[in-house]
Write an enzyme that holds these catalytic residues in place. Sequence first.
Site, PDB file in Angstrom:
ATOM      1  N   HIS A   1       0.822  -1.408   0.024  1.00  0.00           N
ATOM      2  CA  HIS A   1      -0.166  -0.017   0.023  1.00  0.00           C
ATOM      3  C   HIS A   1       0.852   1.154  -0.007  1.00  0.00           C
ATOM      4  CE1 HIS A   1       0.848  -1.282   4.198  1.00  0.00           C
ATOM      5  NE2 HIS A   1       0.406  -0.104   4.430  1.00  0.00           N
TER       6      HIS A   1
ATOM      7  N   HIS B   1       0.911   5.232   0.926  1.00  0.00           N
ATOM      8  CA  HIS B   1       0.307   6.221   2.027  1.00  0.00           C
ATOM      9  C   HIS B   1       0.251   7.525   1.140  1.00  0.00           C
ATOM     10  CE1 HIS B   1       0.388   4.146   5.909  1.00  0.00           C
ATOM     11  NE2 HIS B   1       1.313   3.350   5.389  1.00  0.00           N
TER      12      HIS B   1
HETATM   13  P1  5GP Z   1       1.450   0.366   7.484  1.00  0.00           P
HETATM   14  O1  5GP Z   1       1.776   0.797   8.870  1.00  0.00           O
HETATM   15  O2  5GP Z   1       1.530  -1.278   7.054  1.00  0.00           O
HETATM   16  O3  5GP Z   1       2.339   1.147   6.457  1.00  0.00           O
HETATM   17  O4  5GP Z   1       0.043   1.023   7.127  1.00  0.00           O
HETATM   18  C1  5GP Z   1      -0.924   0.345   7.359  1.00  0.00           C
HETATM   19  C2  5GP Z   1      -2.311   1.168   7.494  1.00  0.00           C
HETATM   20  O5  5GP Z   1      -3.415   0.584   7.296  1.00  0.00           O
HETATM   21  C3  5GP Z   1      -2.081   2.129   8.638  1.00  0.00           C
HETATM   22  O6  5GP Z   1      -1.781   3.332   8.454  1.00  0.00           O
HETATM   23  C4  5GP Z   1      -3.387   1.767   9.385  1.00  0.00           C
HETATM   24  O7  5GP Z   1      -3.892   3.094  10.093  1.00  0.00           O
HETATM   25  C5  5GP Z   1      -4.245   1.532   8.254  1.00  0.00           C
HETATM   26  N1  5GP Z   1      -5.286   0.590   8.529  1.00  0.00           N
HETATM   27  C6  5GP Z   1      -5.206  -0.528   9.168  1.00  0.00           C
HETATM   28  N2  5GP Z   1      -6.659  -1.236   9.625  1.00  0.00           N
HETATM   29  C7  5GP Z   1      -7.362  -0.492   8.690  1.00  0.00           C
HETATM   30  C8  5GP Z   1      -8.810  -0.469   8.399  1.00  0.00           C
HETATM   31  O8  5GP Z   1      -9.606  -1.540   9.066  1.00  0.00           O
HETATM   32  N3  5GP Z   1      -9.288   0.329   7.736  1.00  0.00           N
HETATM   33  C9  5GP Z   1      -8.541   1.636   7.299  1.00  0.00           C
HETATM   34  N4  5GP Z   1      -9.134   2.483   6.400  1.00  0.00           N
HETATM   35  N5  5GP Z   1      -7.217   1.565   7.412  1.00  0.00           N
HETATM   36  C10 5GP Z   1      -6.763   0.703   8.215  1.00  0.00           C
END
Ligand code: 5GP
Length: 185
Positions: free
Chosen positions: A171, A173
């Site tokens: 993903h 951001h």
């Molecule tokens: P990472 O930490 O892997 O780079 O980003 C994962 C992102 O997914 C985090 O910013 C977190 O807030 C988001 N996230 C996790 N669970 C959910 C969810 O159920 N719904 C949404 N909209 N975002 C989520």
Amino acid sequence: MAAHTSFSLLRNYTTTGRIAATVRTSLGLSAYPSSINFLTANRSRRYLCRASATHDEEAAAKAAAINADNGAPTIFDKIISKEIPSTIVYEDDKVLAFKDINPHAPVHVLVIPKFRDGLTQLGKAEQRHGEILGQLLYAARIVAEKEGILEGFRVVINNGPSACQSVYHLHLHVLGGRQMQWPPG
Ligand code: 5GP
């Protein structure tokens, strides 16, 4: 009377910088050092909060990494299937963009491939993924335009536990709507 008030406040709220400032002021000490104390105490509390949030994120990322490549669906699969609701900003047949549930900026949107195809993280990318990687980046630009941040936005990919990746479905951001700092933490 002022001293009594101060004592009560101190007894009840001795750990807060706010009350430490009140006590000093009520004892007739200069307001200037009080406000310095106030700021210092609050700043250290903010620092501790940030440090503790960072620690939580690091721990969550380490835990998530354990199952990174077991092929199990992630929370994003449920978002793609609409089993879990999300605020969708952009969608086509290959890409889904939705608002992050825990935003770190006024605009914080996640852009994901609908088919993970081995892309648990950017570090797993192979040459065959070139097309979808380009589509994700282009979708990030569409999101920035839709969200009104085209003149300034940041795209971040956290890869692996040391970068605090917590969901093993690639993903991007897309962040904006405020002044970004550099270097990032
Ligand atoms: P990472 O930490 O892997 O780079 O980003 C994962 C992102 O997914 C985090 O910013 C977190 O807030 C988001 N996230 C996790 N669970 C959910 C969810 O159920 N719904 C949404 N909209 N975002 C989520």
